[in-house]
Design an enzyme around this catalytic site. Structure first.
Site, PDB file in Angstrom:
ATOM      1  N   LYS A  55      72.551  68.415  85.101  1.00  0.00           N
ATOM      2  CA  LYS A  55      72.111  68.576  83.704  1.00  0.00           C
ATOM      3  C   LYS A  55      73.235  69.007  82.771  1.00  0.00           C
ATOM      4  O   LYS A  55      74.302  69.418  83.193  1.00  0.00           O
ATOM      5  CB  LYS A  55      70.907  69.530  83.640  1.00  0.00           C
ATOM      6  CG  LYS A  55      69.625  68.779  84.031  1.00  0.00           C
ATOM      7  CD  LYS A  55      68.364  69.589  83.866  1.00  0.00           C
ATOM      8  CE  LYS A  55      67.169  68.728  84.317  1.00  0.00           C
ATOM      9  NZ  LYS A  55      65.970  69.506  84.534  1.00  0.00           N
ATOM     10  N   ARG A 105      64.883  70.181  92.784  1.00  0.00           N
ATOM     11  CA  ARG A 105      64.767  68.755  92.447  1.00  0.00           C
ATOM     12  C   ARG A 105      66.165  68.242  92.105  1.00  0.00           C
ATOM     13  O   ARG A 105      66.770  68.707  91.140  1.00  0.00           O
ATOM     14  CB  ARG A 105      63.823  68.599  91.249  1.00  0.00           C
ATOM     15  CG  ARG A 105      63.603  67.156  90.809  1.00  0.00           C
ATOM     16  CD  ARG A 105      62.693  67.122  89.585  1.00  0.00           C
ATOM     17  NE  ARG A 105      62.402  65.751  89.186  1.00  0.00           N
ATOM     18  CZ  ARG A 105      63.210  65.009  88.428  1.00  0.00           C
ATOM     19  NH1 ARG A 105      64.344  65.489  87.985  1.00  0.00           N
ATOM     20  NH2 ARG A 105      62.860  63.772  88.114  1.00  0.00           N
TER      21      ARG A 105
HETATM   22  C1  9MG Z   1      61.222  65.066  85.584  1.00  0.00           C
HETATM   23  N1  9MG Z   1      62.110  66.211  85.567  1.00  0.00           N
HETATM   24  C2  9MG Z   1      63.372  66.261  85.047  1.00  0.00           C
HETATM   25  N2  9MG Z   1      63.877  67.496  85.181  1.00  0.00           N
HETATM   26  C3  9MG Z   1      62.917  68.236  85.798  1.00  0.00           C
HETATM   27  C4  9MG Z   1      62.824  69.572  86.189  1.00  0.00           C
HETATM   28  O1  9MG Z   1      63.807  70.453  85.945  1.00  0.00           O
HETATM   29  N3  9MG Z   1      61.699  69.999  86.803  1.00  0.00           N
HETATM   30  C5  9MG Z   1      60.658  69.127  87.032  1.00  0.00           C
HETATM   31  N4  9MG Z   1      59.564  69.616  87.627  1.00  0.00           N
HETATM   32  N5  9MG Z   1      60.696  67.843  86.658  1.00  0.00           N
HETATM   33  C6  9MG Z   1      61.799  67.415  86.049  1.00  0.00           C
END
Ligand code: 9MG
Length: 286
Positions: free
Chosen positions: A230, A264
């Site tokens: 990110k 994730r």
């Molecule tokens: C779809 N998506 C993109 N970034 C995310 C994040 O940090 N958490 C979750 N649950 N979904 C995400």
């Protein structure tokens, strides 16, 4: 640092994911033309299924399939188009990997319902149930449900986000969404919470949420964190998206040591290795 917690289980359509034995890794599969990091790479269903298999071989516990980008500034797509992108891919992944937990990354109850029917067992809803039918869909399927904090919506969320106390406000929001989901009849064990790194947060907000991640433990549910590639990592390292794997590993290691149960990520192979090492240290007798 968090002490190693007592057993924490996440229920998802008849499956029980053990969130205490080790960190669960959720691999990202964007079947979109415009996602922030891998947009366009997996629009072809054959490539999408092959990438899911690669992530499973690399150690993913969950594969998160999304058909609409949630990157900052992204334009929404119709439910029909989103469904068209994800359903056949989920069916094929479920057939090839019957033991795999598949999550559907969507804000639309209609898409969630179709994905659950196709073989997904978790709904990853970055809007935490803003669609009025979402809780009913998750409840009827007995699906797992990720409740994530997002300020506003993806189109506008990075326009000067503001909080007095980001940790307290995000936590209060998640507590309220847990209550709303339970009020709608969803069993508490189906819920997982996520502070929503990068969703309506600036660098300072993201760092505060990660630094104080342990504050979310007393919500009593597994904590999911998604720092992968990110912008905040790019801002710290001054590196483009495709060079943020080490930065992601750093954020993941911190998050696990401070209470994350599920991470994730895009780079499953590297992050599974990093997570295993942190898990071993965290569980060592000392
Ligand atoms: C779809 N998506 C993109 N970034 C995310 C994040 O940090 N958490 C979750 N649950 N979904 C995400």
């Amino acid at each position: 640092m968090v002490a190693m917690a007592e057993a924490l289980h996440w229920h998802a359509s008849g499956r029980v994911l053990d969130c205490s034995a080790r960190t669960l890794v959720m691999g990202v599969l964007n079947v979109t033309p415009d996602s922030f990091s891998d947009g366009g790479r997996f629009l072809d269903p054959d490539l999408a299924v092959a990438h899911a298999s690669r992530m499973v071989a690399d150690g993913a516990d969950i594969v998160d399939v999304g058909g609409e980008s949630t990157r900052p500034g992204a334009e929404p797509v119709t439910a029909e188009e989103e469904r068209r992108r994800v359903v056949s891919v989920i069916e094929r992944i479920a057939a090839e990997h019957p033991r795999l937990a598949i999550s559907i990354d969507t804000r639309k109850s209609e898409v969630a319902a179709a994905a659950l029917e196709a073989g997904a067992c978790i709904v990853n809803d970055v809007s935490a149930g803003r669609d009025p039918e979402m809780f009913a869909v998750a409840r009827e399927a007995g699906a797992g449900l990720v409740l994530m904090h997002m300020l506003g919506d993806p189109r506008t969320m990075q326009e000067a986000p503001r909080y007095d106390d980001v940790v307290a406000e995000v936590k209060e929001y998640l507590r309220e969404r847990i209550e709303a989901a339970e009020f709608a009849g969803i069993e508490p064990q189906a819920l997982c919470v996520d502070p929503g790194i990068g969703f309506g947060k600036n660098l300072e907000h993201n760092l505060a949420l990660l630094k104080r991640l342990d504050a979310f433990a007393d919500l009593g549910r597994p904590v999911l964190v998604g720092p992968s590639r990110k912008r905040f990592i790019g801002a710290i390292l001054d590196l483009p998206q495709d060079e943020r794997v080490e930065g992601t590993a750093g954020a993941v290691a911190w998050a696990i040591a401070h209470g994350a149960h599920v991470v994730r990520v895009h780079d499953v192979k590297q992050i599974v290795r990093a997570a295993r090492v942190v898990d071993a240290i965290a569980r060592a007798e000392a």
